[in-house]
Design an enzyme around this catalytic site. Structure first.
Site, mmCIF file in Angstrom:
data_model
loop_
_atom_site.group_PDB
_atom_site.id
_atom_site.type_symbol
_atom_site.label_atom_id
_atom_site.label_comp_id
_atom_site.label_asym_id
_atom_site.label_seq_id
_atom_site.Cartn_x
_atom_site.Cartn_y
_atom_site.Cartn_z
ATOM 1 N N CYS A 2 0.824 -1.208 0.000
ATOM 2 C CA CYS A 2 0.000 0.000 0.000
ATOM 3 C C CYS A 2 0.862 1.264 0.000
ATOM 4 C CB CYS A 2 -0.877 0.047 1.236
ATOM 5 S SG CYS A 2 -1.879 -1.415 1.436
ATOM 6 N N ARG A 27 5.077 0.507 -5.856
ATOM 7 C CA ARG A 27 5.017 -0.384 -4.694
ATOM 8 C C ARG A 27 4.059 -1.545 -4.925
ATOM 9 N NH1 ARG A 27 6.838 2.111 0.016
ATOM 10 N NH2 ARG A 27 5.409 0.939 1.344
ATOM 11 N N TRP A 75 -3.092 -2.550 -1.663
ATOM 12 C CA TRP A 75 -2.711 -3.899 -2.093
ATOM 13 C C TRP A 75 -3.540 -4.825 -1.213
ATOM 14 C CZ3 TRP A 75 0.099 -8.246 -0.217
ATOM 15 C CH2 TRP A 75 0.657 -9.066 -1.204
ATOM 16 N N ASN A 101 -1.844 0.968 5.970
ATOM 17 C CA ASN A 101 -0.971 -0.031 5.357
ATOM 18 C C ASN A 101 -0.626 -1.027 6.452
ATOM 19 O OD1 ASN A 101 0.988 -1.479 3.986
ATOM 20 N ND2 ASN A 101 2.560 0.095 4.191
ATOM 21 N N GLY A 102 -0.670 -2.328 6.117
ATOM 22 C CA GLY A 102 -0.343 -3.343 7.113
ATOM 23 C C GLY A 102 -1.535 -4.229 7.399
ATOM 24 N N GLU A 482 18.520 -16.448 -9.317
ATOM 25 C CA GLU A 482 18.084 -15.070 -9.582
ATOM 26 C C GLU A 482 17.545 -14.946 -11.008
ATOM 27 O OE1 GLU A 482 17.343 -12.631 -7.895
ATOM 28 O OE2 GLU A 482 17.532 -10.866 -9.163
ATOM 29 N N LYS A 486 13.686 -13.758 -11.797
ATOM 30 C CA LYS A 486 13.361 -12.600 -12.644
ATOM 31 C C LYS A 486 12.377 -13.011 -13.745
ATOM 32 C CE LYS A 486 14.531 -9.598 -10.740
ATOM 33 N NZ LYS A 486 15.299 -9.705 -9.594
ATOM 34 N N GLU A 489 8.813 -13.700 -12.243
ATOM 35 C CA GLU A 489 8.035 -12.539 -11.779
ATOM 36 C C GLU A 489 7.679 -11.584 -12.899
ATOM 37 O OE1 GLU A 489 9.965 -9.940 -8.918
ATOM 38 O OE2 GLU A 489 11.915 -10.464 -9.694
ATOM 39 N N HIS A 505 20.218 -35.516 -10.137
ATOM 40 C CA HIS A 505 19.453 -36.074 -9.007
ATOM 41 C C HIS A 505 17.957 -35.828 -9.162
ATOM 42 C CE1 HIS A 505 23.140 -37.048 -6.940
ATOM 43 N NE2 HIS A 505 23.569 -35.813 -7.129
ATOM 44 N N LYS A 608 6.370 -3.897 -4.271
ATOM 45 C CA LYS A 608 7.789 -3.562 -4.155
ATOM 46 C C LYS A 608 8.282 -3.767 -2.728
ATOM 47 C CE LYS A 608 11.722 -1.927 -5.578
ATOM 48 N NZ LYS A 608 12.542 -2.892 -6.328
HETATM 49 C C1 F6R Z 1 12.505 -9.648 -6.789
HETATM 50 C C2 F6R Z 1 12.376 -8.757 -5.657
HETATM 51 C C3 F6R Z 1 11.977 -9.351 -4.336
HETATM 52 C C4 F6R Z 1 12.725 -8.626 -3.201
HETATM 53 C C5 F6R Z 1 12.234 -9.143 -1.835
HETATM 54 C C6 F6R Z 1 12.970 -8.486 -0.699
HETATM 55 O O1 F6R Z 1 12.913 -8.962 -7.930
HETATM 56 O O2 F6R Z 1 12.554 -7.584 -5.774
HETATM 57 O O3 F6R Z 1 12.211 -10.712 -4.306
HETATM 58 O O4 F6R Z 1 14.094 -8.848 -3.335
HETATM 59 O O5 F6R Z 1 10.864 -8.894 -1.712
HETATM 60 O O6 F6R Z 1 12.790 -7.108 -0.709
HETATM 61 P P1 F6R Z 1 13.744 -6.147 0.098
HETATM 62 O O7 F6R Z 1 15.091 -6.212 -0.559
HETATM 63 O O8 F6R Z 1 13.132 -4.793 -0.011
HETATM 64 O O9 F6R Z 1 13.793 -6.662 1.501
#
Ligand code: F6R
Length: 613
Positions: A2, A27, A75, A101-102, A482, A486, A489, A505, A608
């Site tokens: 949010c 976000r 959100w 938010n929360g 990673e 990427k 997502e 395995h 985010k």
């Molecule tokens: C993926 C991504 C998320 C964040 C994760 C942790 O691209 O951005 O997996 O890495 O939510 O977020 P932070 O770094 O803000 O704790």
């Protein structure tokens, strides 16, 4: 998650708030709403979907001009993303508006209590409960909105940022925070409240950190902060080091493309001033050399992409310092009763500094008497404040939901920490040479970025693949994870990363004709044994008809016969390779999502900053 904006001042509150919400879009959200205070009335507009829906709604039914207001991007947690569930929520008499938010954990208990008192709730949200509660407390505190907010907070369990306005108090917005971010922006005859500084950076760079369990009273000409008991508290003001332009797309189609391109600078900025005479100097390191020498175990905890940088850190820390290091997903950490004591150093890695899972891991570690170091990109956020020491990454604002430049700078930060610790331990390794290699990484990222067209072409070629696999060994393994994350997502494709040695395995059963498999190959000179093993893995993959996309350093010709495609990266020691090897995988995922027509900056369902557990 949010986004919250509050404003009191000389400008049109609506304009400031909508522009602020626009900047918080990154976000992640699924509905939006605003409330302004005008002529003794709270006027609200709320719409499910993107901000444009709300803007259209406001255009068709305009709001009265006002200088006080609050706005929110939601959100969804409690109740679906509908117009009705969008914030702000109003009290029954429509005098109080609240955004949140929360998660209010005792919401159903409070809801039952309110229903028993005859209140008819309009939405499925936990937030509406707060609006009614706040309103019911107001008469007992002579309509003092801040005092009512403090008393309300005393009734709530969970994580929350709350912001409220009152129809009869036209020049006041009140905010409260517990376990969830809220920043104050100090302007001239105007003040701002927001989930993060990007919402008000176009107006002021002067920001104030709000601490845990604090309430702020925001007027155009004053900012008053108290704790939940009403005691006034001193605040720390800081200047935001980046400007509005840094949070704009700057000619790129998406924030992600811009942020990928900014990586050489982000890496250079994170190194800036921290390497002197081929030694790492971390002026901000609050631990003394003796304290650091007493550390007999390091546990790194983080989520998602940040967790992957933690996995890379383990290789560097153990190799360069010989201090045992574990890496753990923050969401698992405190629930397994980890073995921690005062000689354990817990390192939390986070771009936002607000991720609830990581924050809870930090708190747990502190409760057990461990020291906590955070590696964080967001000044004034909760994690650095609650840690014993912090190393800031200087990636600048990362707006795209998928982390790119923040990841690279996290990796740089952990290398610097590992080398610093090795210096403290008096390591016999040639640390100066290693420091020099780390210092060269910004230029190497620049080189990789110059050669990305073939990677974009590959995305076109494999657009219809049912799945994409990524394999690597040693630090190539977290790079593989990673790369897969990427792609999942951004392009919503099935993608998996594996340790290449694990292929036989189980995952080898997935290989079939034409399946694209990225292979991250270590340096043949630096890691000849690992290199030999991964060449065997490439052959295994190819023998089963899958297509090998090999990421190998310049001059490594031994992989050519087994590669369907080769992506070249600059030579560097294997341990540092993730900094360059990750970049093509970011570009591939970004291009794939673009080709499929997806929203690269705001992938579906993602936020985010994940401020709930
Ligand atoms: C993926 C991504 C998320 C964040 C994760 C942790 O691209 O951005 O997996 O890495 O939510 O977020 P932070 O770094 O803000 O704790």
């Amino acid at each position: 998650m949010c986004g919250i904006v509050g404003y009191v001042g000389k400008q049109s509150a609506l304009d400031v708030i909508v522009a602020g919400l626009r900047r918080l879009e990154y976000r992640g959200y699924d509905s939006a709403g605003v409330a302004v205070v005008a002529n003794g009335v709270i006027e609200t507009r709320k719409k499910a979907g993107k901000l444009i829906n709300l803007e259209n709604e406001i255009e068709s039914t305009p709001l009265t001009q006002s200088h006080t207001g609050i706005g929110h991007t939601r959100w969804a947690t409690h109740g679906g993303p509908t117009d009705l569930n969008a914030h702000p929520h109003l009290s029954e008499d429509k005098k109080v508006a609240v955004i949140h938010n929360g998660i209010i954990e005792n919401f159903s208990e409070l809801r039952t209590e309110l229903i028993a008192a005859g209140i008819k709730l309009q939405s499925d949200t936990d937030t509406e409960v707060v609006a009614h509660l706040l309103s019911s407390i107001l008469p007992s505190v002579k309509n003092d909105l801040a005092e009512a907010m403090r008393k309300t907070c005393g009734r709530l369990r969970g994580a929350f940022t709350l912001v409220a306005a009152h129809a009869d108090i036209p020049d006041l917005v009140v905010g409260a925070r517990r376990n969830s971010p809220l920043v104050v922006g100090r302007g001239e005859n105007e003040n701002f409240l927001a989930s993060d500084v990007s919402a008000f950076i176009a107006h002021t760079r002067n920001a104030i950190e709000l601490g845990q369990d604090q309430v702020v009273e925001l007027r155009a000409d004053s900012i008053r902060v108290t704790d939940f008991a009403g005691k006034e508290v001193a605040v720390t003001e800081y200047e935001v080091t980046w400007d509005a332009a840094a949070a704009e797309k700057g000619g790129f189609d998406t924030f992600m493309l811009k942020e990928i391109s900014e990586q050489p600078k982000a890496v250079a900025d994170t190194l800036l001033g921290r390497i002197k005479n081929n030694r790492v100097e971390l002026d901000e390191m609050k631990f003394s050399a003796d304290e650091l020498r007493s550390v007999d175990k390091i546990i790194i905890t983080a989520c998602g992409t940040a967790y992957h940088s933690g996995l890379i850190a383990k290789y560097a820390i153990e190799r360069w310092t010989r201090v045992p290091c574990e890496v753990e997903l923050a969401s698992e950490f405190r629930y397994r009763d980890p073995i921690l004591d005062k000689n354990t150093l817990v390192i939390a890695i986070s771009q936002s500094g607000e991720t609830m899972d990581t924050l809870m891991a930090i708190r747990y570690a502190k409760e057990q008497g461990s020291r906590v170091l955070s590696i964080c990109n967001t000044q004034g956020s909760t994690m650095p404040r609650e840690s014993d020491a912090v190393i800031y990454t200087h990636a600048g604002p990362e707006i795209a939901v998928a982390s790119t430049k923040a990841f690279l700078t996290q990796v740089i930060a952990v290398y610097m920490f590992a080398l610093f610790l090795a210096q403290v331990h008096g390591s016999e390794l040639d640390l100066e040479a290693l420091v020099g290699e780390v210092a060269d990484m910004s230029a190497k990222v620049d080189l990789v970025l110059d050669t990305m067209q073939p990677v974009r072409d590959l995305a076109k070629q494999y657009m219809n693949a049912s799945s994409v696999l990524f394999i690597g060994r040693h630090v190539g393994y977290p790079v593989a994870l990673e790369g897969a994350l990427k792609l999942k997502e951004l392009a919503y494709m099935h993608a998996e990363g594996f340790a290449a040695g694990e292929l036989k395995h189980g995952p080898i059963a997935l290989l079939e004709d034409g399946l694209p498999v990225f292979v991250i190959v270590p340096s043949p000179t630096d890691s000849p044994v690992l290199h030999e093993k991964i060449v065997s893995n490439i052959q295994e993959v190819r023998a089963r008809g899958a297509h090998t996309i090999v990421i190998a350093q310049e001059g490594d010709e031994s992989v050519v016969p087994f590669a369907h495609h080769i992506i070249r990266i600059p030579k560097c020691p294997s341990l540092l390779q993730p900094v360059v090897a990750t970049v093509p995988l970011q570009v591939f995922a970004c291009e794939m999502a673009t080709l499929k027509g997806y929203d690269v900056d705001q992938p579906r369902n993602l936020a985010k900053s994940v401020t709930v557990e």
